[in-house]
Structure formats: C-alpha cells, structure tokens
Design a protein around this motif. Structure first.
Motif, PDB file in Angstrom:
ATOM      1  N   ALA A  58     -71.646 -49.559-122.704  1.00 47.29           N
ATOM      2  CA  ALA A  58     -71.790 -50.636-122.626  1.00 47.29           C
ATOM      3  C   ALA A  58     -71.209 -51.200-124.170  1.00 47.29           C
ATOM      4  CB  ALA A  58     -72.862 -51.514-122.864  1.00 47.29           C
ATOM      5  N   PRO A  59     -69.645 -50.840-124.645  1.00 45.73           N
ATOM      6  CA  PRO A  59     -69.277 -51.428-125.571  1.00 45.73           C
ATOM      7  C   PRO A  59     -69.092 -52.041-126.411  1.00 45.73           C
ATOM      8  CG  PRO A  59     -67.655 -49.866-124.293  1.00 45.73           C
ATOM      9  CD  PRO A  59     -68.458 -49.718-123.396  1.00 45.73           C
ATOM     10  N   PRO A  60     -69.036 -52.768-125.922  1.00 49.75           N
ATOM     11  CA  PRO A  60     -69.402 -54.375-126.223  1.00 49.75           C
ATOM     12  C   PRO A  60     -70.659 -55.042-127.399  1.00 49.75           C
ATOM     13  CG  PRO A  60     -68.445 -54.934-124.081  1.00 49.75           C
ATOM     14  CD  PRO A  60     -68.816 -53.346-124.114  1.00 49.75           C
ATOM     15  N   VAL A  61     -71.518 -54.310-126.335  1.00 48.29           N
ATOM     16  CA  VAL A  61     -72.720 -54.168-127.633  1.00 48.29           C
ATOM     17  C   VAL A  61     -72.717 -53.224-128.684  1.00 48.29           C
ATOM     18  CG1 VAL A  61     -75.427 -53.163-127.228  1.00 48.29           C
ATOM     19  CG2 VAL A  61     -74.030 -54.619-125.308  1.00 48.29           C
ATOM     20  N   THR A  62     -72.541 -51.730-128.663  1.00 48.68           N
ATOM     21  CA  THR A  62     -72.106 -51.356-129.451  1.00 48.68           C
ATOM     22  C   THR A  62     -70.437 -51.906-130.843  1.00 48.68           C
ATOM     23  OG1 THR A  62     -70.692 -50.044-128.465  1.00 48.68           O
ATOM     24  CG2 THR A  62     -72.730 -49.335-129.035  1.00 48.68           C
ATOM     25  N   THR A  63     -70.113 -52.840-130.444  1.00 49.25           N
ATOM     26  CA  THR A  63     -69.023 -53.492-131.355  1.00 49.25           C
ATOM     27  C   THR A  63     -69.220 -54.841-132.009  1.00 49.25           C
ATOM     28  OG1 THR A  63     -67.603 -54.023-129.296  1.00 49.25           O
ATOM     29  CG2 THR A  63     -67.057 -52.417-130.430  1.00 49.25           C
ATOM     30  N   ALA A  64     -69.940 -54.819-131.271  1.00 50.89           N
ATOM     31  CA  ALA A  64     -70.551 -56.453-131.974  1.00 50.89           C
ATOM     32  C   ALA A  64     -71.309 -56.617-132.622  1.00 50.89           C
ATOM     33  CB  ALA A  64     -72.067 -57.340-130.791  1.00 50.89           C
ATOM     34  N   ARG A  65     -70.747 -58.103-133.746  1.00 49.02           N
ATOM     35  CA  ARG A  65     -71.277 -57.809-135.553  1.00 49.02           C
ATOM     36  C   ARG A  65     -72.635 -58.159-135.355  1.00 49.02           C
ATOM     37  NH1 ARG A  65     -67.438 -54.622-137.583  1.00 49.02           N
ATOM     38  NH2 ARG A  65     -66.003 -55.205-137.255  1.00 49.02           N
ATOM     39  N   VAL A  66     -73.868 -57.908-136.167  1.00 50.36           N
ATOM     40  CA  VAL A  66     -74.645 -58.736-136.253  1.00 50.36           C
ATOM     41  C   VAL A  66     -74.649 -58.843-137.517  1.00 50.36           C
ATOM     42  CG1 VAL A  66     -77.281 -57.886-136.881  1.00 50.36           C
ATOM     43  CG2 VAL A  66     -75.569 -56.246-135.417  1.00 50.36           C
ATOM     44  N   ALA A  67     -74.655 -58.993-138.440  1.00 49.21           N
ATOM     45  CA  ALA A  67     -74.117 -59.584-139.873  1.00 49.21           C
ATOM     46  C   ALA A  67     -72.954 -59.271-140.273  1.00 49.21           C
ATOM     47  CB  ALA A  67     -75.127 -58.682-141.242  1.00 49.21           C
ATOM     48  N   ASP A  68     -72.258 -60.254-141.732  1.00 53.48           N
ATOM     49  CA  ASP A  68     -70.642 -59.854-142.250  1.00 53.48           C
ATOM     50  C   ASP A  68     -70.568 -59.099-142.260  1.00 53.48           C
ATOM     51  OD1 ASP A  68     -70.874 -62.478-141.951  1.00 53.48           O
ATOM     52  OD2 ASP A  68     -71.703 -61.750-144.324  1.00 53.48           O
ATOM     53  N   GLY A  69     -69.639 -57.955-140.966  1.00 52.15           N
ATOM     54  CA  GLY A  69     -68.507 -56.687-141.034  1.00 52.15           C
ATOM     55  C   GLY A  69     -69.849 -55.952-140.155  1.00 52.15           C
ATOM     56  N   LEU A  70     -70.857 -56.073-140.043  1.00 45.86           N
ATOM     57  CA  LEU A  70     -71.860 -55.244-139.826  1.00 45.86           C
ATOM     58  C   LEU A  70     -72.037 -54.389-138.190  1.00 45.86           C
ATOM     59  CD1 LEU A  70     -73.204 -52.941-141.073  1.00 45.86           C
ATOM     60  CD2 LEU A  70     -75.402 -54.591-140.844  1.00 45.86           C
ATOM     61  N   PRO A  71     -70.659 -54.003-138.100  1.00 45.40           N
ATOM     62  CA  PRO A  71     -71.452 -53.638-136.616  1.00 45.40           C
ATOM     63  C   PRO A  71     -73.059 -52.952-135.829  1.00 45.40           C
ATOM     64  CG  PRO A  71     -70.293 -51.812-136.762  1.00 45.40           C
ATOM     65  CD  PRO A  71     -70.675 -52.712-138.262  1.00 45.40           C
ATOM     66  N   ALA A  72     -73.163 -53.595-134.412  1.00 45.05           N
ATOM     67  CA  ALA A  72     -74.347 -52.968-133.644  1.00 45.05           C
ATOM     68  C   ALA A  72     -74.347 -51.424-133.543  1.00 45.05           C
ATOM     69  CB  ALA A  72     -74.885 -53.675-132.605  1.00 45.05           C
ATOM     70  N   GLY A  73     -73.578 -51.189-133.600  1.00 46.60           N
ATOM     71  CA  GLY A  73     -73.277 -49.105-133.140  1.00 46.60           C
ATOM     72  C   GLY A  73     -73.871 -49.059-134.854  1.00 46.60           C
ATOM     73  N   LEU A  74     -73.644 -49.393-135.872  1.00 47.22           N
ATOM     74  CA  LEU A  74     -73.815 -48.569-136.699  1.00 47.22           C
ATOM     75  C   LEU A  74     -75.186 -48.946-136.915  1.00 47.22           C
ATOM     76  CD1 LEU A  74     -73.500 -47.281-139.700  1.00 47.22           C
ATOM     77  CD2 LEU A  74     -73.604 -49.582-140.236  1.00 47.22           C
ATOM     78  N   LEU A  75     -76.676 -49.743-137.334  1.00 42.97           N
ATOM     79  CA  LEU A  75     -77.390 -50.153-137.194  1.00 42.97           C
ATOM     80  C   LEU A  75     -77.980 -49.439-135.668  1.00 42.97           C
ATOM     81  CD1 LEU A  75     -78.102 -53.671-136.948  1.00 42.97           C
ATOM     82  CD2 LEU A  75     -78.306 -51.821-139.554  1.00 42.97           C
ATOM     83  N   LEU A  76     -77.624 -49.013-134.913  1.00 39.19           N
ATOM     84  CA  LEU A  76     -77.535 -48.336-133.536  1.00 39.19           C
ATOM     85  C   LEU A  76     -77.547 -46.826-133.654  1.00 39.19           C
ATOM     86  CD1 LEU A  76     -76.741 -49.934-130.550  1.00 39.19           C
ATOM     87  CD2 LEU A  76     -79.417 -49.626-131.554  1.00 39.19           C
ATOM     88  N   ALA A  77     -76.417 -46.654-134.304  1.00 35.30           N
ATOM     89  CA  ALA A  77     -76.863 -44.656-135.440  1.00 35.30           C
ATOM     90  C   ALA A  77     -77.410 -44.865-136.221  1.00 35.30           C
ATOM     91  CB  ALA A  77     -74.918 -44.781-135.520  1.00 35.30           C
ATOM     92  N   LEU A  78     -78.230 -46.084-137.252  1.00 34.07           N
ATOM     93  CA  LEU A  78     -78.985 -45.306-137.919  1.00 34.07           C
ATOM     94  C   LEU A  78     -80.466 -45.103-138.021  1.00 34.07           C
ATOM     95  CD1 LEU A  78     -77.411 -47.474-141.028  1.00 34.07           C
ATOM     96  CD2 LEU A  78     -77.277 -45.150-140.522  1.00 34.07           C
ATOM     97  N   ALA A  79     -81.038 -45.928-136.869  1.00 32.49           N
ATOM     98  CA  ALA A  79     -82.400 -45.828-136.209  1.00 32.49           C
ATOM     99  C   ALA A  79     -82.949 -45.377-135.737  1.00 32.49           C
ATOM    100  CB  ALA A  79     -81.668 -46.908-134.805  1.00 32.49           C
ATOM    101  N   PRO A  80     -81.970 -43.512-135.454  1.00 36.84           N
ATOM    102  CA  PRO A  80     -82.193 -42.168-134.957  1.00 36.84           C
ATOM    103  C   PRO A  80     -84.144 -42.059-136.618  1.00 36.84           C
ATOM    104  CG  PRO A  80     -80.415 -41.857-134.764  1.00 36.84           C
ATOM    105  CD  PRO A  80     -80.417 -43.281-135.088  1.00 36.84           C
ATOM    106  N   LEU A  81     -83.716 -42.588-138.018  1.00 38.62           N
ATOM    107  CA  LEU A  81     -84.596 -42.109-138.711  1.00 38.62           C
ATOM    108  C   LEU A  81     -86.249 -43.135-138.246  1.00 38.62           C
ATOM    109  CD1 LEU A  81     -85.330 -40.485-141.482  1.00 38.62           C
ATOM    110  CD2 LEU A  81     -84.434 -42.664-142.817  1.00 38.62           C
ATOM    111  N   PRO A  82     -85.718 -44.427-138.428  1.00 39.48           N
ATOM    112  CA  PRO A  82     -87.274 -44.715-138.254  1.00 39.48           C
ATOM    113  C   PRO A  82     -88.091 -44.148-136.707  1.00 39.48           C
ATOM    114  CG  PRO A  82     -85.589 -46.527-138.395  1.00 39.48           C
ATOM    115  CD  PRO A  82     -85.817 -44.957-138.688  1.00 39.48           C
ATOM    116  N   VAL A  83     -86.745 -44.006-135.895  1.00 40.90           N
ATOM    117  CA  VAL A  83     -87.808 -43.346-134.542  1.00 40.90           C
ATOM    118  C   VAL A  83     -87.942 -42.994-134.659  1.00 40.90           C
ATOM    119  CG1 VAL A  83     -86.774 -42.883-132.246  1.00 40.90           C
ATOM    120  CG2 VAL A  83     -85.925 -44.856-132.834  1.00 40.90           C
ATOM    121  N   THR A  84     -87.778 -41.329-135.446  1.00 42.12           N
ATOM    122  CA  THR A  84     -88.353 -39.631-135.980  1.00 42.12           C
ATOM    123  C   THR A  84     -89.373 -40.303-136.222  1.00 42.12           C
ATOM    124  OG1 THR A  84     -86.029 -38.628-136.288  1.00 42.12           O
ATOM    125  CG2 THR A  84     -88.094 -37.921-136.770  1.00 42.12           C
ATOM    126  N   LEU A  85     -89.664 -41.184-137.207  1.00 40.60           N
ATOM    127  CA  LEU A  85     -91.059 -41.211-138.122  1.00 40.60           C
ATOM    128  C   LEU A  85     -92.199 -41.942-136.650  1.00 40.60           C
ATOM    129  CD1 LEU A  85     -89.638 -42.651-141.001  1.00 40.60           C
ATOM    130  CD2 LEU A  85     -90.646 -40.636-140.983  1.00 40.60           C
TER     131      LEU A  85
END
Length: 120
Positions: A58-85
């Motif tokens: 589902a590349p459209p999900v990961t390339t969708a913009r969440v905020a000004d220039g911030l792609p959802a894929g980047l947020l999903l890539a950073l989420a492992p830290l809270p998931v690990t916690l």
C-alpha cells in the motif's frame, strides 16, 4: 515389631507433595515464561510486519502526507520506538502478573523442602 522396617527402624514418612524437581509448578512456570516472551516478541515483530506490508502493498498509505511535507511512511518508520516501549511494558506486566507469583511459590516450596530435609 509391628510398623518397623527390616532393621527395626521406623519407616520414613513420605513427603505430602512431590519433590521440587518433579513439581508440576515448574512446567507451569516454564509455560508462563514462554507466553511472556511470545507476547513481547510478537508485539514488536507484529508492528514491523505491518510496516513492511504497508510499505510493499500500500505505497499510497506510506507516501500520503500527514502534515506539511511529513509523509506517513516516516511516522511509521519512527514508530518502532514507542512500540518497543510497549513491548517492554507488556513484558513487565505479564512478568508481575503471571511469572513472578509462580516463581515465588516455587521458591517458597523449595525453602520448605530444604527445612524438611534439614530436620531429617
């Protein structure tokens, strides 16, 4: 003499429970600990699998913009830290709730067995 063994000694009393090495609680403790590891591991790996599937299928999900220039894929890539916690928190929770009480009970039973053996 009635009630005496072959050498005239009183027969040894058998313990009311199985010795600790054959105790079924050890099996229960191993099972609880195995479940604890699986919950924590599947929490972390499950998220990673979801991230990979979204990235591949589902590349459209990961390339969708969440905020000004911030792609959802980047947020999903950073989420492992809270998931690990979260996985660590689940591990601690299941340890306190399931594994620790079993370990305490087995430890107590071992102390009781040791005192009984010391009195013999």
């Amino acid at each position: 003499m009635a009630g005496r063994g072959e050498r005239g000694h009183a027969p040894r009393r058998q313990p009311q429970h199985a010795p600790l090495g054959h105790h079924s609680d050890l099996r229960v403790l191993r099972t609880a600990y195995r479940w604890q590891r699986r919950v924590a591991t599947l929490t972390a790996l499950g998220y990673f699998l979801v991230f990979l599937v979204l990235s591949a299928c589902a590349p459209p999900v990961t390339t969708a913009r969440v905020a000004d220039g911030l792609p959802a894929g980047l947020l999903l890539a950073l989420a492992p830290l809270p998931v690990t916690l979260l996985a660590i928190a689940l591990y601690e929770h299941t340890a306190r709730r399931h594994v620790d009480p079993l370990a305490r009970r087995i430890r107590h039973q071992a102390e009781v067995d040791a005192r009984r053996e010391a009195r013999r």
